[in-house]
Each structure stands twice: as structure tokens, then as C-alpha cells.
Design a protein around this motif. Structure first.
Motif, PDB file in Angstrom:
ATOM      1  N   LEU A 147       0.830  -1.207   0.000  1.00 60.96           N
ATOM      2  CA  LEU A 147       0.000   0.000   0.000  1.00 60.96           C
ATOM      3  C   LEU A 147       0.864   1.256   0.000  1.00 60.96           C
ATOM      4  CD1 LEU A 147      -2.888  -0.862   2.488  1.00 60.96           C
ATOM      5  CD2 LEU A 147      -2.995  -0.695  -0.006  1.00 60.96           C
ATOM      6  N   VAL A 148       1.923   1.255   0.806  1.00 56.74           N
ATOM      7  CA  VAL A 148       2.838   2.401   0.843  1.00 56.74           C
ATOM      8  C   VAL A 148       3.478   2.590  -0.529  1.00 56.74           C
ATOM      9  CG1 VAL A 148       5.045   3.217   1.792  1.00 56.74           C
ATOM     10  CG2 VAL A 148       3.295   2.302   3.317  1.00 56.74           C
ATOM     11  N   THR A 195       3.411   9.672  -9.710  1.00 55.87           N
ATOM     12  CA  THR A 195       2.756   9.789 -11.020  1.00 55.87           C
ATOM     13  C   THR A 195       1.978  11.088 -11.107  1.00 55.87           C
ATOM     14  OG1 THR A 195       2.578   7.372 -11.119  1.00 55.87           O
ATOM     15  CG2 THR A 195       1.151   8.621 -12.585  1.00 55.87           C
ATOM     16  N   LEU A 196       1.231  11.424 -10.044  1.00 56.12           N
ATOM     17  CA  LEU A 196       0.473  12.678 -10.061  1.00 56.12           C
ATOM     18  C   LEU A 196       1.408  13.892 -10.135  1.00 56.12           C
ATOM     19  CD1 LEU A 196      -2.323  11.967  -7.437  1.00 56.12           C
ATOM     20  CD2 LEU A 196      -2.596  12.331  -9.892  1.00 56.12           C
ATOM     21  N   GLU A 197       2.500  13.822  -9.389  1.00 57.18           N
ATOM     22  CA  GLU A 197       3.447  14.943  -9.401  1.00 57.18           C
ATOM     23  C   GLU A 197       4.097  15.092 -10.770  1.00 57.18           C
ATOM     24  OE1 GLU A 197       4.973  18.192  -7.782  1.00 57.18           O
ATOM     25  OE2 GLU A 197       3.580  16.858  -6.755  1.00 57.18           O
ATOM     26  N   LEU A 198       4.438  13.986 -11.408  1.00 54.69           N
ATOM     27  CA  LEU A 198       5.026  14.046 -12.740  1.00 54.69           C
ATOM     28  C   LEU A 198       4.010  14.556 -13.755  1.00 54.69           C
ATOM     29  CD1 LEU A 198       7.167  10.782 -12.858  1.00 54.69           C
ATOM     30  CD2 LEU A 198       7.989  13.146 -12.828  1.00 54.69           C
ATOM     31  N   LEU A 240       3.039   5.809  -2.902  1.00 52.59           N
ATOM     32  CA  LEU A 240       4.194   6.572  -3.387  1.00 52.59           C
ATOM     33  C   LEU A 240       4.219   6.633  -4.910  1.00 52.59           C
ATOM     34  CD1 LEU A 240       7.000   5.338  -0.961  1.00 52.59           C
ATOM     35  CD2 LEU A 240       5.946   7.612  -1.035  1.00 52.59           C
ATOM     36  N   PHE A 241       3.908   5.510  -5.529  1.00 53.45           N
ATOM     37  CA  PHE A 241       3.875   5.465  -6.984  1.00 53.45           C
ATOM     38  C   PHE A 241       2.798   6.407  -7.517  1.00 53.45           C
ATOM     39  CE2 PHE A 241       2.161   3.665 -10.928  1.00 53.45           C
ATOM     40  CZ  PHE A 241       3.306   3.701 -11.711  1.00 53.45           C
ATOM     41  N   MET A 242       1.619   6.362  -6.909  1.00 54.11           N
ATOM     42  CA  MET A 242       0.525   7.240  -7.363  1.00 54.11           C
ATOM     43  C   MET A 242       0.900   8.707  -7.126  1.00 54.11           C
ATOM     44  SD  MET A 242      -1.740   5.424  -8.735  1.00 54.11           S
ATOM     45  CE  MET A 242      -3.117   6.519  -8.843  1.00 54.11           C
ATOM     46  N   GLY A 243       1.509   8.981  -5.977  1.00 51.05           N
ATOM     47  CA  GLY A 243       1.929  10.355  -5.694  1.00 51.05           C
ATOM     48  C   GLY A 243       2.966  10.834  -6.698  1.00 51.05           C
TER      49      GLY A 243
END
Length: 117
Positions: free
Chosen positions: A99-100, A109-112, A104-107
Motif C-alpha cells: 500500500l505504501v 505519477t500525479l506529481e510528474l 508513493l507510486f501514485m503520488g
């Protein structure tokens, strides 16, 4: 449960019972052999005394064998419970780390995606 499942369960139970009987019979034979070795060192016994000593020795040996099996089975159950609990803890930790990692991956991806947009 289907009929095949029931037959499979019955067959497994039958095999376990048969294994148990064979194990007990092997222990009994071992006890009788130990009794024979013991009375072999007592040449002054009469035949009837020898038979009685062997019978009692065999019974006592079987009692001790049963106690050892019971202790082993109890310890096996304890260890199984400990290992199952450790496995559940590891599963929860692995799930939490997944889950972490996903967060982190989703965060990231959103930041990129914000930087490109």
C-alpha cells in the motif's frame, strides 16, 4: 462438498488411521524387543517370571512412548500456532508495504503529470 470430496476426505482419514495403527504396532514391537533384551540380561528368571517381566516392561515402555508422542504433538501444535501468527504478521506487513509503495507510486505519477501539464 461433493461426493468425490467426501470420498477423498474418507480416504485421507483411513490412511491416517492406518498410519497410526502401523506406528503403534511398530512401537509395540520395539517395546517387546527392548523387554527381551532386558530379560536376556537376567538369566536367573524362570520362564514365567521372564514372561511377566517382559509383559510389564513392554507396558511401561508403551506408556513412556505414548507420553513422548503426546509431548511431541503438543509442541508441534504450539509451533504451528507460533508460525501461523508470524506468517499473519508478515502478510500484514507485506500488504502495508504494498500500500505504501502504491501510494508513493501514485503520488509520484500525479506529481510528474502536473509537471508535464
Amino acid at each position: 462438498m461433493t461426493a468425490m470430496d467426501e470420498r477423498g476426505a474418507d480416504a485421507r482419514a483411513l490412511v491416517r488411521d492406518l498410519e497410526g495403527l502401523l506406528l503403534v504396532e511398530a512401537a509395540r514391537a520395539e517395546s517387546r524387543a527392548a523387554a527381551g533384551r532386558f530379560t536376556g540380561r537376567l538369566p536367573w528368571l524362570t520362564d514365567s517370571q521372564r514372561e511377566e517381566v517382559e509383559r510389564q516392561y513392554t507396558e511401561e515402555h508403551m506408556v513412556l512412548t505414548r507420553r513422548a508422542w503426546d509431548r511431541t504433538a503438543a509442541r508441534s501444535r504450539e509451533l504451528r500456532a507460533e508460525y501461523e501468527e508470524a506468517y499473519r504478521v508478515l502478510q500484514r506487513r507485506a500488504f502495508a508495504w504494498c500500500l505504501v509503495g502504491a501510494a508513493l507510486f501514485m503520488g509520484a505519477t500525479l506529481e510528474l503529470s502536473r509537471g508535464w501539464g
